[in-house]
Write a protein that holds these residues in place. Structure first.
Motif, PDB file in Angstrom:
ATOM      1  N   GLY A  67       0.806  -1.216   0.000  1.00  0.00           N
ATOM      2  CA  GLY A  67       0.000   0.000   0.000  1.00  0.00           C
ATOM      3  C   GLY A  67       0.838   1.265   0.000  1.00  0.00           C
ATOM      4  O   GLY A  67       0.483   2.258  -0.638  1.00  0.00           O
ATOM      5  N   GLU A  68       1.969   1.226   0.692  1.00  0.00           N
ATOM      6  CA  GLU A  68       2.863   2.395   0.700  1.00  0.00           C
ATOM      7  C   GLU A  68       3.454   2.621  -0.689  1.00  0.00           C
ATOM      8  O   GLU A  68       3.650   3.771  -1.099  1.00  0.00           O
ATOM      9  CB  GLU A  68       3.963   2.217   1.749  1.00  0.00           C
ATOM     10  N   ILE A  69       3.726   1.552  -1.413  1.00  0.00           N
ATOM     11  CA  ILE A  69       4.223   1.708  -2.791  1.00  0.00           C
ATOM     12  C   ILE A  69       3.127   2.292  -3.670  1.00  0.00           C
ATOM     13  O   ILE A  69       3.384   3.177  -4.486  1.00  0.00           O
ATOM     14  CB  ILE A  69       4.741   0.372  -3.355  1.00  0.00           C
ATOM     15  N   VAL A  70       1.903   1.827  -3.493  1.00  0.00           N
ATOM     16  CA  VAL A  70       0.782   2.366  -4.274  1.00  0.00           C
ATOM     17  C   VAL A  70       0.642   3.865  -4.006  1.00  0.00           C
ATOM     18  O   VAL A  70       0.495   4.665  -4.936  1.00  0.00           O
ATOM     19  CB  VAL A  70      -0.531   1.622  -3.944  1.00  0.00           C
ATOM     20  N   THR A  71       0.725   4.249  -2.748  1.00  0.00           N
ATOM     21  CA  THR A  71       0.637   5.668  -2.384  1.00  0.00           C
ATOM     22  C   THR A  71       1.774   6.461  -3.019  1.00  0.00           C
ATOM     23  O   THR A  71       1.564   7.562  -3.546  1.00  0.00           O
ATOM     24  CB  THR A  71       0.660   5.834  -0.858  1.00  0.00           C
ATOM     25  N   LEU A  72       2.968   5.898  -2.989  1.00  0.00           N
ATOM     26  CA  LEU A  72       4.136   6.564  -3.591  1.00  0.00           C
ATOM     27  C   LEU A  72       3.930   6.756  -5.092  1.00  0.00           C
ATOM     28  O   LEU A  72       4.204   7.833  -5.637  1.00  0.00           O
ATOM     29  CB  LEU A  72       5.390   5.729  -3.320  1.00  0.00           C
ATOM     30  N   ILE A  73       3.449   5.709  -5.768  1.00  0.00           N
ATOM     31  CA  ILE A  73       3.209   5.808  -7.212  1.00  0.00           C
ATOM     32  C   ILE A  73       2.156   6.874  -7.500  1.00  0.00           C
ATOM     33  O   ILE A  73       2.348   7.744  -8.352  1.00  0.00           O
ATOM     34  CB  ILE A  73       2.756   4.446  -7.783  1.00  0.00           C
ATOM     35  N   ASP A  74       1.036   6.796  -6.799  1.00  0.00           N
ATOM     36  CA  ASP A  74      -0.056   7.734  -7.057  1.00  0.00           C
ATOM     37  C   ASP A  74       0.346   9.176  -6.758  1.00  0.00           C
ATOM     38  O   ASP A  74      -0.004  10.089  -7.504  1.00  0.00           O
ATOM     39  CB  ASP A  74      -1.301   7.341  -6.251  1.00  0.00           C
ATOM     40  N   SER A  75       1.116   9.389  -5.683  1.00  0.00           N
ATOM     41  CA  SER A  75       1.533  10.757  -5.364  1.00  0.00           C
ATOM     42  C   SER A  75       2.552  11.263  -6.381  1.00  0.00           C
ATOM     43  O   SER A  75       2.541  12.441  -6.742  1.00  0.00           O
ATOM     44  CB  SER A  75       2.083  10.844  -3.938  1.00  0.00           C
ATOM     45  N   SER A  76       3.417  10.380  -6.869  1.00  0.00           N
ATOM     46  CA  SER A  76       4.396  10.781  -7.889  1.00  0.00           C
ATOM     47  C   SER A  76       3.698  11.112  -9.203  1.00  0.00           C
ATOM     48  O   SER A  76       4.089  12.058  -9.895  1.00  0.00           O
ATOM     49  CB  SER A  76       5.416   9.655  -8.117  1.00  0.00           C
ATOM     50  N   ARG A  77       2.671  10.343  -9.537  1.00  0.00           N
ATOM     51  CA  ARG A  77       1.923  10.609 -10.780  1.00  0.00           C
ATOM     52  C   ARG A  77       1.154  11.919 -10.665  1.00  0.00           C
ATOM     53  O   ARG A  77       1.053  12.677 -11.631  1.00  0.00           O
ATOM     54  CB  ARG A  77       0.978   9.459 -11.079  1.00  0.00           C
ATOM     55  N   ALA A  78       0.606  12.190  -9.494  1.00  0.00           N
ATOM     56  CA  ALA A  78      -0.155  13.420  -9.301  1.00  0.00           C
ATOM     57  C   ALA A  78       0.748  14.649  -9.357  1.00  0.00           C
ATOM     58  O   ALA A  78       0.324  15.715  -9.805  1.00  0.00           O
ATOM     59  CB  ALA A  78      -0.891  13.372  -7.969  1.00  0.00           C
ATOM     60  N   ALA A  79       2.001  14.492  -8.900  1.00  0.00           N
ATOM     61  CA  ALA A  79       2.939  15.617  -8.863  1.00  0.00           C
ATOM     62  C   ALA A  79       3.527  15.929 -10.230  1.00  0.00           C
ATOM     63  O   ALA A  79       4.056  17.020 -10.443  1.00  0.00           O
ATOM     64  CB  ALA A  79       4.068  15.313  -7.878  1.00  0.00           C
ATOM     65  N   SER A  80       3.450  14.982 -11.150  1.00  0.00           N
ATOM     66  CA  SER A  80       4.071  15.216 -12.463  1.00  0.00           C
ATOM     67  C   SER A  80       3.076  15.753 -13.471  1.00  0.00           C
ATOM     68  O   SER A  80       1.965  15.959 -13.268  1.00  0.00           O
ATOM     69  CB  SER A  80       4.702  13.948 -13.001  1.00  0.00           C
TER      70      SER A  80
END
Length: 80
Positions: A67-80
């Motif tokens: 779940g932490e990886i999913v959060t990391l991916i989603d936050s990175s996608r949102a920031a780009s």
């Protein structure tokens, strides 16, 4: 279209050939069968698969659960 969790599980299956049938977002990466080297390899694969840059993840901030990886991916996608 598969969501981030589903795509991540598929990537783990493809890359590491592990049984992920019982994996939930709360499952620890070590519980999935990923050691530190496998997690590093997975993070590189995530960058390619999801088109994100995870190069700014500090060594002491590496995700511990799926779940932490999913959060990391989603936050990175949102920031780009």
């Amino acid at each position: 279209m598969a969501n981030t969790f589903e795509r991540l599980i598929q990537l783990i299956n493809t890359q590491h050939h592990l049984d992920t049938s019982a994996v939930t977002p709360e499952t620890g990466l070590a519980d999935v069968g990923l050691d530190s080297l496998a997690v590093a390899e997975l993070l590189f694969s995530i960058e390619e698969e999801f088109g994100v840059d995870l190069g700014n993840v500090a060594p002491d901030a590496v995700p511990a659960t799926v779940g932490e990886i999913v959060t990391l991916i989603d936050s990175s996608r949102a920031a780009s």
